[in-house]
Design a protein around this motif. Structure first.
Motif, mmCIF file in Angstrom:
data_model
loop_
_atom_site.group_PDB
_atom_site.id
_atom_site.type_symbol
_atom_site.label_atom_id
_atom_site.label_comp_id
_atom_site.label_asym_id
_atom_site.label_seq_id
_atom_site.Cartn_x
_atom_site.Cartn_y
_atom_site.Cartn_z
ATOM 1 N N THR A 130 43.034 36.669 47.852
ATOM 2 C CA THR A 130 44.699 36.319 46.971
ATOM 3 C C THR A 130 44.442 35.618 45.585
ATOM 4 N N LYS A 131 45.366 35.878 44.414
ATOM 5 C CA LYS A 131 45.183 35.656 43.173
ATOM 6 C C LYS A 131 46.815 35.441 42.829
ATOM 7 N N ARG A 132 47.467 34.351 43.098
ATOM 8 C CA ARG A 132 48.504 34.246 42.545
ATOM 9 C C ARG A 132 48.924 33.030 40.571
ATOM 10 N N ASP A 133 49.595 34.144 40.619
ATOM 11 C CA ASP A 133 49.504 33.228 38.881
ATOM 12 C C ASP A 133 50.977 33.040 38.299
ATOM 13 N N ALA A 134 51.274 31.781 38.385
ATOM 14 C CA ALA A 134 52.754 31.252 38.239
ATOM 15 C C ALA A 134 52.951 31.259 36.554
ATOM 16 N N LYS A 135 53.600 32.439 36.363
ATOM 17 C CA LYS A 135 54.479 32.948 34.740
ATOM 18 C C LYS A 135 54.829 31.878 33.788
ATOM 19 N N ASN A 136 54.941 30.773 34.555
ATOM 20 C CA ASN A 136 55.491 29.720 33.634
ATOM 21 C C ASN A 136 55.075 28.357 34.091
ATOM 22 N N SER A 137 56.082 26.755 33.371
ATOM 23 C CA SER A 137 55.142 25.531 33.587
ATOM 24 C C SER A 137 56.730 25.075 35.150
ATOM 25 N N TYR A 138 57.302 25.198 34.641
ATOM 26 C CA TYR A 138 58.417 25.097 36.215
ATOM 27 C C TYR A 138 57.883 25.658 37.578
ATOM 28 N N SER A 139 57.106 27.121 37.283
ATOM 29 C CA SER A 139 56.280 28.097 38.412
ATOM 30 C C SER A 139 54.874 27.106 39.326
ATOM 31 N N ALA A 140 54.482 26.723 37.670
ATOM 32 C CA ALA A 140 53.437 26.129 38.652
ATOM 33 C C ALA A 140 53.004 24.798 39.040
ATOM 34 N N ASP A 141 54.664 23.999 38.974
ATOM 35 C CA ASP A 141 54.547 22.855 39.543
ATOM 36 C C ASP A 141 55.418 22.416 40.879
ATOM 37 N N LEU A 142 55.398 24.252 40.629
ATOM 38 C CA LEU A 142 56.713 23.847 43.037
ATOM 39 C C LEU A 142 55.833 25.324 43.806
ATOM 40 N N THR A 143 54.104 26.090 43.008
ATOM 41 C CA THR A 143 53.538 26.037 44.160
ATOM 42 C C THR A 143 52.911 26.288 43.555
ATOM 43 N N ASP A 144 51.528 27.058 44.801
ATOM 44 C CA ASP A 144 50.080 26.871 44.352
ATOM 45 C C ASP A 144 49.645 28.177 44.251
ATOM 46 N N GLU A 145 49.397 28.015 42.725
ATOM 47 C CA GLU A 145 48.493 28.562 41.203
ATOM 48 C C GLU A 145 46.998 28.760 41.792
ATOM 49 N N GLY A 146 45.820 29.825 41.150
ATOM 50 C CA GLY A 146 44.532 29.656 41.435
ATOM 51 C C GLY A 146 44.543 30.964 42.394
ATOM 52 N N ASN A 147 43.153 31.047 42.642
ATOM 53 C CA ASN A 147 42.491 31.889 43.713
ATOM 54 C C ASN A 147 42.708 31.590 45.352
ATOM 55 N N GLY A 148 42.960 32.351 46.312
ATOM 56 C CA GLY A 148 42.891 31.903 47.783
ATOM 57 C C GLY A 148 41.885 32.942 48.825
ATOM 58 N N ASP A 149 41.327 32.368 49.764
ATOM 59 C CA ASP A 149 40.165 33.538 50.029
ATOM 60 C C ASP A 149 40.401 33.210 51.736
ATOM 61 N N ARG A 150 40.486 34.301 52.401
ATOM 62 C CA ARG A 150 40.748 34.292 53.828
ATOM 63 C C ARG A 150 39.600 35.165 54.071
ATOM 64 N N TYR A 151 39.457 34.892 55.443
ATOM 65 C CA TYR A 151 37.869 35.187 56.610
ATOM 66 C C TYR A 151 38.607 35.318 58.054
ATOM 67 N N ALA A 152 38.430 36.718 58.513
ATOM 68 C CA ALA A 152 38.784 36.409 60.382
ATOM 69 C C ALA A 152 37.418 37.245 60.691
ATOM 70 N N VAL A 153 37.462 36.886 62.000
ATOM 71 C CA VAL A 153 36.525 37.640 63.334
ATOM 72 C C VAL A 153 37.958 37.891 63.825
#
Length: 309
Positions: A130-153
């Motif tokens: 998952t790649k989540r992009d904050a579109k402004n500085s306000y959003s960047a302060d409130l959310t985990d911006e960047g890349n996330g990986d998930r593995y499941a079996v």
């Protein structure tokens, strides 16, 4: 020099070939090996700007899937069909106060059924990014911006005819990450609820059971699915579908999490219809309630389509 008539004949034959392939997909053979599906959801709560999502998934089955055994929607499950899949989901979410994010989720998954002398054994493995992009500085302060990986079996067994029981392990690395296949199966709200339930624990244990069976003396069938997730918080889900005939089904679902800072209870309804054995359309509705954050009460309306070849 090339004969103009021959060139025109080849062109016509190519068009006829494409038309024949399209006709086959529309009329629908009773066996298929490739499935492509798409979905879009409209998201509305008291603070957002009425957003949409889009998702697509492609699945390849290693052997032909016989679609004549029961409900068309459950043909792969009834055939215990091993497969590989890829999925993508896009969502944009923004609120009137300026919060604005875009999320891209990519997934790959493999499922296998292995016959044994006792019972068929089931196993699956998946990876989602998952790649989540904050579109402004306000959003960047409130959310985990960047890349996330998930593995499941998951590992399990078909312990009785058309009755699967499976246990699993999920690891979420770095930060927020969604399951693209869960989004397509259950909707973006329930997929986000699952991610919030895992929270910062990163590790989760899952359990799942699924059954599909005919209703004696009728052309109908019924399906049940339950799931449990144990992580930093706990969540469970229930889902049932009534197949009024092999083509048409109506369903209901419910999910709840002990995580309270987002919509933590969600119920839903869906209807799906196969126009032909190879083409299906459907619609879904989800209503999610937030216990402690009232303005995050959320409703989604979704439409989907499925094609088999």
């Amino acid at each position: 020099m090339f004969n103009p008539f021959a060139i025109e004949l080849v062109f016509i034959m190519k068009k006829l070939g494409l038309a024949s392939a399209l006709l086959l997909a529309m009329t629908g053979a009773q066996a298929y090996q490739v499935e492509v599906q798409g979905q879009s959801e409209f998201i509305d709560n008291t603070v957002n700007d009425k957003n949409f999502t889009g998702a697509v998934q492609g699945t390849y089955y290693f052997k032909n899937v016989d679609a004549s055994k029961g409900p068309l929607a459950e043909a792969a499950f009834l055939n215990q069909a091993s497969s590989v899949s890829a999925a993508y989901n896009y969502s944009k979410y923004n609120e009137a106060d300026g919060f604005n994010t875009e999320t891209h989720t990519y997934g790959a998954k493999a499922e296998a059924y292995v016959p044994t002398k006792v019972v068929p054994v089931y196993a699956s493995a998946s990876y989602n990014h998952t790649k989540r992009d904050a579109k402004n500085s306000y959003s960047a302060d409130l959310t985990d911006e960047g890349n996330g990986d998930r593995y499941a079996v998951e590992v399990g067994a078909v312990v009785a005819p058309n009755f699967l029981v499976a246990l699993g392990y999920t690891s979420v690395v770095d930060q927020y990450s969604l399951d693209a296949f869960n989004i397509l199966s259950n909707g973006v709200v329930k997929a986000a609820l699952e991610s919030d339930t895992i929270a910062h624990d990163q590790d989760a244990v899952t359990a799942r059971a699924k059954y599909v069976g005919a209703i004696d003396g009728t052309n109908m069938a019924i399906g049940f699915e339950t799931n449990l997730l144990l992580a930093e918080y706990k969540a469970y889900g229930l889902k049932t579908d009534l197949f009024l005939n092999p083509k048409l089904s109506v369903g209901a679902s419910y999910a709840e999490s002990s995580f309270k800072e987002s919509p933590n209870k969600a119920w839903g309804a869906n209807v799906n219809y196969f126009i032909t054995p190879a083409v299906a359309v459907g619609a879904s509705y989800v209503n999610a309630n937030a216990k402690e954050v009232v303005n995050l009460d959320t409703q989604t309306v979704g439409v989907n389509a499925k094609f088999r070849f």
